[in-house]
Design an enzyme around this catalytic site. Structure first.
Site, PDB file in Angstrom:
ATOM      1  CG  HIS A 145     -15.842  -5.915   7.232  1.00  0.00           C
ATOM      2  ND1 HIS A 145     -15.919  -5.020   8.576  1.00  0.00           N
ATOM      3  CD2 HIS A 145     -17.337  -5.716   7.055  1.00  0.00           C
ATOM      4  CE1 HIS A 145     -17.121  -4.479   8.524  1.00  0.00           C
ATOM      5  NE2 HIS A 145     -17.952  -4.894   7.649  1.00  0.00           N
ATOM      6  NE  ARG A 155      13.162  13.885  -3.409  1.00  0.00           N
ATOM      7  CZ  ARG A 155      14.128  13.300  -4.064  1.00  0.00           C
ATOM      8  NH1 ARG A 155      15.294  13.433  -3.756  1.00  0.00           N
ATOM      9  NH2 ARG A 155      13.540  12.187  -4.646  1.00  0.00           N
ATOM     10  CB  SER A 175      12.630  -1.430  -7.802  1.00  0.00           C
ATOM     11  OG  SER A 175      13.460  -2.167  -6.844  1.00  0.00           O
TER      12      SER A 175
END
Length: 483
Positions: free
Chosen positions: A190, A35, A314
């Site tokens: 964070h 591929r 998609s």
């Protein structure tokens, strides 16, 4: 009652079986030869089995020429310029027919390097140099040829293929950092809203980090040796006891464009390879971090992806444009590092004076670099499809005025040192105001107005907005966006 169609048995595995291994051209087992062949193809010229054999022929021919030029043995005739050109032509003309011939010879010798020796010996006859056949592979063990052949191939693969791919990706990243140098952005430490920066500065951090690693890779030494079966020049001295064999060997290795390793066992110790693979792996890990960050920025809308005409985002959700370039890069960087880490840790070990584990290990170098190059190419393509969504970034900033609490409490500290009264407990007061709740512009200004700050300090804070609270970010991005 089930229909005939639903009651029919599924297709059996026997019926599904196809002899794919017999299909011509043969179907590749690995992704890099299938591929992703186009991305990995440039490495074939340097790190394939055929390239290794060509490099072995190259090293053997150059050693033959070197011995003649150095006149290491009594009775060695000097080579003419024409003869040297003809000898080097054996290498430059190495192609499909020669690959097939070598394979036939190796099928008989069951030894790859010995096959190369016989391959060259055949050609000496045609060049009228048949009497010099004993000089081919003179005083060499297989590893004398292999270590130099690998060093030449790895050097050329890194310098001619990997580094150009890395530079192209880094150029794209630098351009993004420069273009977004002044785009204010809410930082997240964070995962929580934190002191704003600019998008360009955050991208420039990666440019700076990757550039450092690339400079290490650009400065890599590629070592080689040619000192016999156990690194002692024993056979060399037995044949020519008065020759300066360490000097001859050093000059030869340097002529190949490599750095001479003066002290080894049968094998060149491969320490330089471990250093190189560790550096490339570190580069890969930093690039992996970039891919994760950009993927995350895409997910919260900081980047819009420019759709490729005709492409499907998609299979079922038409609105989506998936960040496949960065996801593909992540996966290939992980595969590359798995191989690079194994090579770096195992190639530095060898039992006593030599074992053969490095032989199989080194055949995976091309695969390790191939996955890294595939990732680099995907990053390059992915960066070209990004558009900075300044409106989304600005809205995110405007929804988080509480990040100015840091600026206010720091100004209060400075005012306290300057003697302004009422500046006690600045951190605690801002914590009470901002922690766990959203604070808008009005509430912050009311708080600032009630502090009793000096006019100068009060004016600075009243003019401050999250978008303006970026410190030297734009300047730093401008200074460090270029590698």
């Amino acid at each position: 009652m089930p229909s005939a169609e639903t009651s029919a048995p599924a297709v059996s595995s026997e019926q599904l079986r196809v002899r794919l291994a017999d299909v011509e051209p043969q179907i590749a087992l690995g992704a890099l030869d299938g591929r992703y062949r186009r991305d990995a193809a440039p490495l074939v010229d340097h790190l394939s089995e055929a390239a290794l054999n060509r490099n072995r022929v190259h090293v053997e021919i150059e050693w033959f020429i070197h011995l003649c030029v150095e006149q290491v043995l009594d009775g060695l005739p000097p080579l003419s310029a024409e003869q040297i050109d003809e000898l080097r032509g054996i290498v430059s003309e190495f192609g499909a027919e020669e690959i097939a011939e070598l394979a036939e010879i190796e099928a008989e010798t069951v030894h790859d390097v010995k096959a190369v020796e016989y391959f060259i010996a055949r050609r000496l006859q045609g060049l009228g140099l048949g009497e010099l056949t004993p000089l081919v592979h003179f005083a060499c063990t297989s590893e004398d040829i292999n270590n130099l052949s690998y060093a030449v191939g790895i050097r050329d693969a890194v310098e001619q293929v990997w580094l150009p791919a890395a530079r192209t990706a880094l150029d794209g990243l630098s351009a993004l950092a420069e273009a977004a140098a002044e785009v204010p952005m809410l930082s997240r430490t964070h995962g929580q809203p934190a002191t704003p920066s600019t998008l360009g500065k955050e991208i420039a951090v990666f440019v700076h980090r990757l550039s450092r690693q690339m400079r290490r890779i650009e400065a890599q030494e590629y070592l080689g040796k040619i000192n016999g079966a156990t690194g002692t020049y024993a056979a060399h001295l037995a044949a020519a006891p008065t020759a300066d064999w360490p000097g001859i060997a050093e000059r030869f290795v340097q002529r190949l464009g490599l750095t001479f390793n003066p002290l080894t066992t049968q094998i060149e110790s491969h320490d330089w390879q471990a250093e190189l693979y560790a550096d490339i792996a570190r580069f890969n890990r930093i690039l992996h971090g970039l891919c994760v960050d950009i993927w995350s920025y895409i997910s919260i809308g900081f980047f819009r992806q420019i759709p490729v005409a005709g492409a499907t985002g998609s299979s079922t959700m038409p609105h989506k444009v998936n960040p496949i370039r960065f996801e593909n890069a992540e996966a290939n960087l992980e595969v590359s590092n798995a191989l690079l880490d194994v090579l770096a840790s195992t190639l530095v070990e060898s039992r006593w004076q030599r074992d053969l584990t490095d032989s199989s290990g080194q055949r995976n170098i091309g695969t390790a670099l191939g996955h890294s190059i595939l990732a680099l190419n995907n990053v390059t393509k992915g960066l070209r499809q990004l558009d900075v969504a300044e409106d989304v970034i600005a809205a995110d900033l405007d929804a988080n005025w509480e990040v100015l609490g840091e600026a206010i409490q720091t100004v209060m500290r400075a005012e306290a040192i300057a003697g302004t009264p009422g500046m006690d407990s600045p951190y605690e007061r801002l914590k009470e105001l901002t922690r766990g709740r959203r604070v808008d512009q009005q509430k912050l200004r009311e708080f600032v107005d009630g502090l009793g700050l000096s006019e100068q300090a009060s004016s600075r804070l009243r003019e401050l907005t999250p978008a303006k609270y970026t410190g030297l970010a734009a300047q730093l991005a401008g200074e460090h966006a270029r590698r």
